[in-house]
Structure formats: structure tokens, C-alpha cells
Enzyme design. Sequence first.
Site, PDB file in Angstrom:
ATOM      1  N   ASP A 199      45.047  26.119  33.105  1.00  0.00           N
ATOM      2  CA  ASP A 199      44.660  27.455  33.575  1.00  0.00           C
ATOM      3  C   ASP A 199      43.238  27.329  34.112  1.00  0.00           C
ATOM      4  O   ASP A 199      42.279  27.207  33.349  1.00  0.00           O
ATOM      5  CB  ASP A 199      44.733  28.434  32.404  1.00  0.00           C
ATOM      6  CG  ASP A 199      44.260  29.835  32.781  1.00  0.00           C
ATOM      7  OD1 ASP A 199      43.611  29.999  33.822  1.00  0.00           O
ATOM      8  OD2 ASP A 199      44.541  30.767  31.995  1.00  0.00           O
ATOM      9  N   THR A 225      43.569  32.835  38.089  1.00  0.00           N
ATOM     10  CA  THR A 225      43.304  34.142  38.672  1.00  0.00           C
ATOM     11  C   THR A 225      42.738  33.885  40.063  1.00  0.00           C
ATOM     12  O   THR A 225      42.357  32.758  40.400  1.00  0.00           O
ATOM     13  CB  THR A 225      42.295  34.952  37.841  1.00  0.00           C
ATOM     14  OG1 THR A 225      41.134  34.160  37.617  1.00  0.00           O
ATOM     15  CG2 THR A 225      42.884  35.386  36.515  1.00  0.00           C
ATOM     16  N   ARG A 234      41.753  40.768  42.845  1.00  0.00           N
ATOM     17  CA  ARG A 234      42.153  40.534  41.455  1.00  0.00           C
ATOM     18  C   ARG A 234      43.626  40.153  41.432  1.00  0.00           C
ATOM     19  O   ARG A 234      44.437  40.730  42.166  1.00  0.00           O
ATOM     20  CB  ARG A 234      41.954  41.794  40.621  1.00  0.00           C
ATOM     21  CG  ARG A 234      40.528  42.202  40.485  1.00  0.00           C
ATOM     22  CD  ARG A 234      40.384  43.265  39.439  1.00  0.00           C
ATOM     23  NE  ARG A 234      40.398  42.670  38.131  1.00  0.00           N
ATOM     24  CZ  ARG A 234      39.302  42.238  37.509  1.00  0.00           C
ATOM     25  NH1 ARG A 234      38.130  42.336  38.073  1.00  0.00           N
ATOM     26  NH2 ARG A 234      39.380  41.705  36.318  1.00  0.00           N
TER      27      ARG A 234
END
Length: 435
Positions: A199, A225, A234
Site C-alpha cells: 500500500d 490513494t 481523493r
Amino acid sequence: MTTDTITTRDTQIFDLIAKEQHRQESGIELIASENFVSPAVMEAAGSVLTNKYAEGLPGKRYYGGCEVVDQIEQLAIDRAKELFGATWVNVQPHSGANANTAVFLACLKPGDTILGFDLSHGGHLTHGSPVNISGKYFRPTFYGVERETGVINYDVVEETAKRERPKLLICGASAYSRDWDYARLRDIADSIGALLLADVSHPAGLIAKGLLNDPLAHAHIVTTTTHKTLRGSRGGIIMMRNDFENPFGIKTQKGETRLMSSLLDSGVFPGTQGGPLEHIIAAKAVGFGEALTDDFYDYAVQVKANAQAMATAFLNRGYKIISDGTDNHLMLIDLRSKGGTASRLTGKLAENTLIKADITINKNMVPFDDKSPMVTSGMRVGTAAMTTRGLKESDMEQIAVYIDKVLMNHDNETVLLSVKEEINEWMKAFPLYKG
Ligand code: DSN
């Protein structure tokens, strides 16, 4: 009533948005997970695409009228592939948390063991914290940093992996300032038949420009992200460089083994999400397009240079940085290290005091913290947002001067007000959204 009057009438909300814009423009933003997107990213996010339902994937939708959003989503996929050297990408996760949850659904059964980086050492909430679904539906186990160095010892990770036998080994952090040894982690995962999930939500923008190790070369699956150092809208995405047959025996109804890409697509929709947010996917595509430019390379280089300048400035003022420096865009500062007035400082007090001078940071646990997550002994700072505003190395020194002054005078309202006024004046030289 036209749709136009509906939006212009809501002064309550639009006055508050104007206030928030003023807050962002007049202060110093150091939250490591935040950034300032371009007007083009905001325009796409605020577009008519919000009106469209498009459950499914480009070319395979459950709704009609998707011929335009299909092209938009495909562009987002293609740009993300080019940016990270991936061969498969799903751009639909609404957030990093959603991306990770979809991976868990694709790879694991309830009760399976996962091994992640401890939240209290700088890990992510969604990597097994007991308050998150990842820690409630699976058996979470953790590795951390070493007390003396503040750095991950991969021999300890290997020992822990061999003892706990996770099906999924997870790396990535929200407050770890060092690069990751993805090759070693893949070896560890292979040695126990686990999958490796990286991640890279925080350093994704630096990875995309080749300024940090490449997770896609080693991890089976990579999530990120899109709004931190990547500076897009976002949201979240899931990527792979090499697709593979799932190793845990999950089959189709016809008894065929499914490819991981198919399991991950299903993990997002219908597994954990409904309709994709095509306006946000368009904004992600715009952000990826910006990140593909040479200008973004220069930006990423400056983010790193600024972080190193800021770390040096804090070290010179007697602050302890976990691991004694940074390879990326952030650092974690142990406030207990400062003597005198500052020895009473907590992360909570630092956050609450700095905001009075219009400096935004977040309190953060430090490894082996003796305080609760709501108080903490540390603060996390990052340079992604202020680099977007155009600040350079010498400005990082000035920011450290201001932070030190505020923390050393945390009970002196006159000093706090004067620093705030200086900062508000200083920031006028770095306009964020002209006009
Ligand atoms: N909440 C995000 C962060 O601030 O790092 C992701 O964990």
C-alpha cells in the site's frame, strides 16, 4: 426553479467553502497526507459526471448511456498503467481503505491471518487495526520498527511471518520515513506461500517518478490513494504488473481457477462498492495526466529535497526524528526529545497550539509511545502540500523556525498571534488558486 438557482442559493454551504479556501490559502499545511489539486482536477470532480450511474467496468456495464464514461474510465486506467508500469489497474475504489478492503475480499476468507505494519509504529489503520474491518474479520498480526533505530528489521519481519504464517503480508505506512525493501518482502512472502500487498498511498507520487523503490516489481498487488504525494483527486486504485492465478483455490461457478485481476475487479464491485464515482474517476485521470509530465518530476524531486531540508532544520533545533531522517516526503518527530518547556509537550498540545498560528500538523503515535492515540508523543509533518505552493528548501528552514517558536511558547498567546500574522502575510506570496 432551474438547477442553476439551486446551487447559487445555498449560501450556507458556499460561504463555508469560501472560508475553508481562505483557511487553506492563509496557513501552512503540513499534514503529510494532504496536497492541493489543480483547478482542472477540481473541475472534473465537480462536473456533470456526478449524474451518471455506471456499475460494472468499461464495455461491461449494467446501465445504458455509458459510452462517454467508458472512455473516461479507460483513459484513467491507461494513464495509471503508464504512470506506474502496471498491466492491470482498477480505478474505482472510493478511497485507499476501499481499495484495501477489496483486496482482502479477493484474497482472503474471514479468519485468515494477515501480517501488517503496526499502526502505533506508523502503519495504516486498514492493515489490521482492531477497530477496522481488516482487524475484525481477519486475524491481524504485526511487525514494527526497532526501538534503537526506528527502522524496520526485515529479519524480524521474516521471523514473524514464519511464526504467524499469514496469507497476506502487507507493507506500507502512514508515518514511516524510510523506503521499503520490496524485494526482501517478496522473498519472505514466497517462503511461506503468502501474497504481498504494498500500500503505497503516501509515497505514490515519488514512486511514480522513480524516486523511490518500485513496489510493482515485487508485490503481487499494489494499492494507493490518489491524493497524497500523487496530488490528484481523493480516491484509491488497485494495480498489478503481472496478473496471476489466485493461489488459494477460489474457482468460478464452472470450476475454473480465476485470475487475480478478475477477483480484484469483483472485490471492488459488487464485493464492496456499488456504482463507481465517474466524476472522481475523471478527476483521477486528470491527476494521472499531470503526474505523467516532466513538471511533476521536478515537483517530486522538490518534495524530497524539502523534506530533507526540513528534517535537517528540526534536527539542528534538537528535535528527535524517528529513524534520524527521511527518504520520502514526511517525518515523524518525537516531542519528548526536546528539553525545557517542550518536555511537557504532547502531540495533542502541539497540534492544538500550532493551529493557533495557522500551521496544520497532526498528532501521531511514535513507536513505543507511552501516551494514548488521542494524546500521543509525536507529530507528523510532510512537505507535499507546501511544495505544491512553491516553497523551497530555505522556506522549510523558516517553517521549522516558526514551529519551534510556537512550541517553545505554547502558553504565550501574544507570540502565537504574532507568528500567525507573519505566516498569513508570508503566504500571500504563494497564491494557491489565482482569481
Ligand atoms: N489517514 C491517512 C493518513 O493521514 O496517512 C491514511 O492513513
